[in-house]
Write an enzyme that holds these catalytic residues in place. Structure first.
Site, mmCIF file in Angstrom:
data_model
loop_
_atom_site.group_PDB
_atom_site.id
_atom_site.type_symbol
_atom_site.label_atom_id
_atom_site.label_comp_id
_atom_site.label_asym_id
_atom_site.label_seq_id
_atom_site.Cartn_x
_atom_site.Cartn_y
_atom_site.Cartn_z
ATOM 1 N N GLU A 439 0.814 -1.224 0.000
ATOM 2 C CA GLU A 439 0.000 0.000 0.000
ATOM 3 C C GLU A 439 0.848 1.274 0.000
ATOM 4 O O GLU A 439 0.504 2.272 0.622
ATOM 5 C CB GLU A 439 -0.958 0.016 1.205
ATOM 6 C CG GLU A 439 -1.699 -1.261 1.463
ATOM 7 C CD GLU A 439 -2.409 -1.819 0.230
ATOM 8 O OE1 GLU A 439 -2.659 -1.050 -0.718
ATOM 9 O OE2 GLU A 439 -2.718 -3.010 0.217
ATOM 10 N N GLY A 440 1.952 1.233 -0.720
ATOM 11 C CA GLY A 440 2.844 2.385 -0.788
ATOM 12 C C GLY A 440 4.058 2.178 0.080
ATOM 13 O O GLY A 440 3.953 2.001 1.295
#
Length: 596
Positions: A439-440
């Site tokens: 997620e990043g």
């Protein structure tokens, strides 16, 4: 090796004393979140996690998932455990009663989710992604989409996924090529998606994919991305499952860790095109997907806490049982458990302090999420939202980076046995390693923190958070030596933090590369200080409880000692990090690419 015991005492302390459970229970719709109810919920979650999920963790890691002509099988016991998870109502804990959930606050769901993650990280990824998909549909889905999908998804009978990236895109979603061709009341989806967690599995009746794709006339880049619901099985008008949609799992990844969680490559439209339904408006898909992304980033930060807790428990048990070498105070005596040795004790204290600090930050942010959604006062909601938006990259980035450090120390405490898979210590490090990427990456979180969350708003929210920290400093009763050390360390850390915020705001417009060159060190600095802030609060509260004779004295004394250790061993890193943030960027970009 497979034992997990939820740290109930610490969880309840943080919920009640730091995150303000009583105040959250006063919010509209949260009236059922009384202290007695929450304790009962956590007690049952502890039993389920420890007795059902934890025993599957190591066998699931060894067995992994298997792929056969598009079908994916999870390890033995996982499908049955998921059935029990659904039947117990755990999937719908904090979702609306309207769609079959229990309507409890995010603050209550957070420790439950942490327990599930600690007990079995691979298993936990399935409900984690389902939760993100539910949030996106709740906020942007049509009434028909909500009625079609949410009841089953909240129940857990159907699971959800996020379909973002593609082989050529990575984190740069502006490069995605999947296309969506309009056809009547739906679209035909064509393309390939990679890294889809639980994109195919055998634990649920249906899988509801949320997919980013481009319509034919969409503009280039991120402004031309739309979001679509693409179910594995189409849904009939009466809610029953219909025909299989044109989406197939063409392979699953062979990974360093989380072997019990299938990571799928999905092909859309190899035949006639997968039928998908537009969520919201065309070309606003990335905006909508970030609804899922923020939920997922919060949850991944919790995964960092969860892996840290599990690694700490295993290392602590081993250190208490492993007999090796003499006590320094009795060199001619018998060999003692390694927990008697200062170096091992220091490693255990580091693991403990990092875990407790990140848990406290996580739950405090969870409470703020509840206020951002539910506080009846508009100004209070906005203030809470600003706090959440600022804290999410810090929580996600620092908690996951810390989990790698904690799991690594767990292996070190085990010595050579930590390098042996059968002890279980290595799995924690392998599993934790993905969390700073999910997620990043940490770099993406740090760029968000220095850019959108600090420089572009002139440091307003950062300074508001620093003011909250200073208020804590002013309230600490520092009459004893422990609290005096803790208070001084926090005050000094706040000053270093403030100096970095001021420098980022002043420098960003003139030398953006310099600011981003120190972004990750700044995120680490922010994480350490935020953790120190919460542990300072916990130490002050524990000291006051001891003085008035309430609570478990041994537990409260341990809270104070842990906070002092954090102050003397971790807060001391902040001054060096400030120097790196402000002066270390020159060498980052100094070499030309061909000099590497």
């Amino acid at each position: 090796m497979s034992t997990y015991n939820a740290p109930m005492a610490d969880m309840l302390f943080v919920l009640n004393e730091l995150a303000g459970l009583e105040a959250i229970s006063q919010l509209p719709g949260c009236e059922d979140a009384t202290s007695d109810t929450v304790t009962a919920v956590l007690d049952e979650a502890s039993k389920f996690s420890g007795q059902v999920l934890a025993p599957l963790n190591v066998p699931g890691d060894f067995a992994g998932c298997s792929w056969d002509d598009g079908a994916v099988s999870t390890p033995d016991g996982f499908a049955d455990a998921y059935r029990q998870f659904v039947e117990g109502g755990w999937n719908g804990l904090n979702f609306p009663v309207e769609f079959g959930g229990q309507g409890l606050p995010k603050l209550v769901a957070s420790p439950v989710l942490e327990m599930v993650m600690s007990a079995n990280l691979g298993f936990s990824l399935c409900p984690l992604l389902t939760g993100g998909a539910i949030e996106a549909l709740l906020l942007r889905g049509t009434r028909e989409q909500k009625e079609t999908y949410l009841h089953k998804m909240v129940e857990g009978t159907w699971t959800g996924t996020m379909n973002l990236t593609e082989p050529q895109a990575g984190s740069d979603l502006g490069l995605i090529r999947s296309k969506a061709v309009p056809e009547g009341d739906h679209y035909r989806i064509y393309g390939q998606k990679i890294f889809i967690t639980h994109g195919e599995h055998d634990m649920a009746e249906n899988i509801v994919h949320l997919v980013l794709a481009r319509t034919p006339d969409a503009p280039d880049g991120v402004k031309g991305i739309s979001l679509f619901v693409v179910p594995k099985f189409l849904v009939n008008a009466d809610g029953s499952l219909g025909a299989r949609n044109d989406v197939r799992c063409v392979s699953i990844e062979h990974k360093l860790g989380i072997h019990s969680s299938p990571t799928a490559v999905l092909a859309y439209g190899d035949a006639d095109g997968a039928i998908g339904f537009l969520v919201g408006e065309e070309n606003r898909g990335l905006e909508y997907m970030f609804i899922m992304m923020n939920e997922a980033r919060y949850a991944v930060g919790l995964q960092g806490v969860a892996v840290s807790e599990r690694a700490y428990q295993l290392a602590r048990s081993y250190a208490q049982e492993r007999i090796q070498s003499k006590d320094l105070l009795d060199p001619r005596g018998k060999s003692v458990a390694i927990i008697q040795h200062p170096d091992v004790r220091c490693m255990l204290m580091t693991m403990r302090a990092l875990t407790e600090a990140n848990r406290a930050v996580a739950y405090v942010v969870g409470a703020a999420i509840d206020r951002a959604h539910l506080d009846p006062d508009d100004a209070a909601r906005q203030q809470a939202r600003a706090f959440v938006d600022y804290m999410i990259p810090i929580h996600k980035g620092w908690a996951t980076e810390a989990s790698i450090d904690v799991a690594n120390l767990g292996i070190q405490i085990h010595g050579g046995m930590g390098f042996i898979e059968e002890t279980g210590a290595a799995q924690h490090l392998r599993d934790a390693r993905i969390l700073t990427i999910y997620e990043g990456t940490t770099g993406i979180q740090a760029n968000d923190l220095v850019g959108r969350k600090t420089a572009r708003e002139g440091g307003a929210t950062a300074r508001a958070v620093l003011d909250m920290m200073r208020k804590t400093v002013s309230e600490i009763d520092a009459t004893g030596p422990d609290l005096a050390v803790i208070r001084t360390a926090l005050a000094e850390g706040i000053d270093e933090y403030q100096a970095c915020v001021d420098w980022i705001v002043e420098t960003y417009g003139d030398d953006i590369r310099a600011v981003h060159g120190g972004a990750v060190p700044f995120l680490k600095l922010a994480g350490i200080v935020c953790g120190g802030w919460q542990l300072a609060r916990s130490a002050d509260i524990a000291s006051r409880r001891i003085k008035d004779g309430s609570g478990d004295r041994g537990f409260l004394e341990a809270k104070i000692v842990t906070a002092r250790f954090y102050a003397e061993h971790l807060m001391t890193q902040v001054a060096g990090l400030r120097k790196t943030v402000q002066a270390g960027a020159a060498a980052v970009m100094a070499l030309s690419p061909d000099q590497f």
